[in-house]
Design a protein around this motif. Structure first.
Motif, PDB file in Angstrom:
ATOM      1  N   GLY A   1       0.799  -1.214   0.000  1.00 21.89           N
ATOM      2  CA  GLY A   1       0.000   0.000   0.000  1.00 21.89           C
ATOM      3  C   GLY A   1       0.832   1.264   0.000  1.00 21.89           C
ATOM      4  O   GLY A   1       2.001   1.258   0.388  1.00 21.89           O
ATOM      5  N   LYS A   2       0.216   2.323  -0.473  1.00 22.36           N
ATOM      6  CA  LYS A   2       0.830   3.648  -0.460  1.00 22.36           C
ATOM      7  C   LYS A   2      -0.038   4.554   0.407  1.00 22.36           C
ATOM      8  O   LYS A   2      -1.245   4.632   0.207  1.00 22.36           O
ATOM      9  N   ILE A   3       0.584   5.238   1.355  1.00 23.65           N
ATOM     10  CA  ILE A   3      -0.133   6.200   2.186  1.00 23.65           C
ATOM     11  C   ILE A   3      -0.183   7.534   1.440  1.00 23.65           C
ATOM     12  O   ILE A   3       0.854   8.108   1.119  1.00 23.65           O
TER      13      ILE A   3
ATOM     14  N   ASP B   1       3.688   8.333   1.371  1.00 20.72           N
ATOM     15  CA  ASP B   1       4.237   8.131   0.032  1.00 20.72           C
ATOM     16  C   ASP B   1       3.868   9.264  -0.918  1.00 20.72           C
ATOM     17  O   ASP B   1       4.530   9.449  -1.934  1.00 20.72           O
TER      18      ASP B   1
ATOM     19  N   LYS C   1       0.273  -0.947   5.589  1.00 17.58           N
ATOM     20  CA  LYS C   1       0.842  -0.765   4.253  1.00 17.58           C
ATOM     21  C   LYS C   1       1.189  -2.108   3.614  1.00 17.58           C
ATOM     22  O   LYS C   1       1.150  -2.240   2.390  1.00 17.58           O
ATOM     23  N   HIS C   2       1.505  -3.122   4.414  1.00 12.39           N
ATOM     24  CA  HIS C   2       1.816  -4.447   3.881  1.00 12.39           C
ATOM     25  C   HIS C   2       0.556  -5.263   3.610  1.00 12.39           C
ATOM     26  O   HIS C   2       0.588  -6.197   2.815  1.00 12.39           O
TER      27      HIS C   2
END
Length: 194
Positions: free
Chosen positions: A2-4, A144, A118-119
Motif C-alpha cells: 500500500g501507499k499512504i 508516500d 501498508k503491507h
C-alpha cells in the motif's frame, strides 16, 4: 504494498483546520470562499480519488466529523464508495461504535500499525484531514504522497498541516493542476535520502 496518500484541503498559509467553519475557529467557512463552479470541479476530483482508493485511514476526530455529517448514511455515488472501503481509525482514546461500515480501530503503536497496514493493503490508503495523524506519518516517513488541494486564501490561524519535524523532509513536485478557476492541486512525493 500500500501507499499512504495524505489528501488535504489547505489554505495557502498551510491551515487545514476548520475549512467548513464547524469547529469554531472563528474564521468562518473558508471552503465556501470558492465559487460553486470551483466546488463542482473539486468534487469531481475528490470522487475520482475515492474511486482509486483501496482503504481510508483516519484520526478519531476526522472520522467522527465524517460520521456526524452523514457520510455513513448518504446514498450518492461518492458516499457509497467511501462506505464500501475499509476504514481504519487511529485513536488514543476510546471510540464508540465504530459507526461507519467496514471500520476498524487500530490499537497499539501507531507507527507499527500503519507500517503493517501498508503491507496488508495493495493500492492507495488515503488519509483525509486528520492533521495530527498526518504529521506523525510524515515525521516517521510513512507517507508516500501528499495531495494538497490549495485554496487561494490566507486563513491566518488554525492548525497547519506541517509542524516541527526532527529533520528536513525534502519533497518532489510530481504533478500540479488547476481545479476550476482558483484551486491548485499540488502533488508531492517524499525524496527518500539513503
Amino acid at each position: 504494498m500500500g501507499k499512504i496518500i495524505v489528501s488535504e484541503n489547505v489554505s495557502v498559509d498551510g491551515v487545514i483546520e476548520d475549512a467548513t467553519g464547524d469547529e469554531g475557529l472563528g474564521r468562518g467557512s473558508w471552503f465556501t470562499c470558492i465559487t460553486d463552479r470551483d466546488r463542482e470541479e473539486w468534487a469531481k476530483v475528490e470522487i475520482e480519488e475515492a474511486m482509486r482508493t483501496e482503504a481510508l485511514l483516519f484520526g478519531r476526530l476526522t472520522y467522527q466529523w465524517f460520521v456526524a455529517r452523514g457520510w455513513a448514511t448518504r446514498t450518492d455515488a461518492w458516499a457509497n464508495r467511501l462506505r464500501s472501503l475499509p476504514k481504519y481509525v487511529v485513536s488514543s482514546s476510546p471510540l464508540e461504535g465504530p459507526d461507519w461500515d467496514n471500520s476498524t480501530v487500530l490499537k497499539g503503536d501507531l507507527v507499527e500499525q500503519v507500517a503493517s497496514l501498508k503491507h496488508q493493503v495493495v493500492g492507495e490508503i488515503v488519509v483525509y484531514g486528520s492533521g495530527r495523524l498526518a504529521r506523525t506519518l510524515i515525521e516517521h516517513d510513512l507517507v508516500d504522497e501528499l495531495r494538497l488541494m490549495t485554496y487561494p486564501l490566507v486563513v491566518g490561524a488554525g492548525d497547519r498541516l506541517f509542524g516541527e519535524t526532527a529533520l528536513v523532509k525534502p519533497l518532489r513536485l510530481v504533478d500540479n493542476r488547476t481545479i476550476g478557476a482558483s484551486i491548485a492541486l499540488l502533488t508531492y512525493q517524499p525524496v527518500r535520502v539513503a
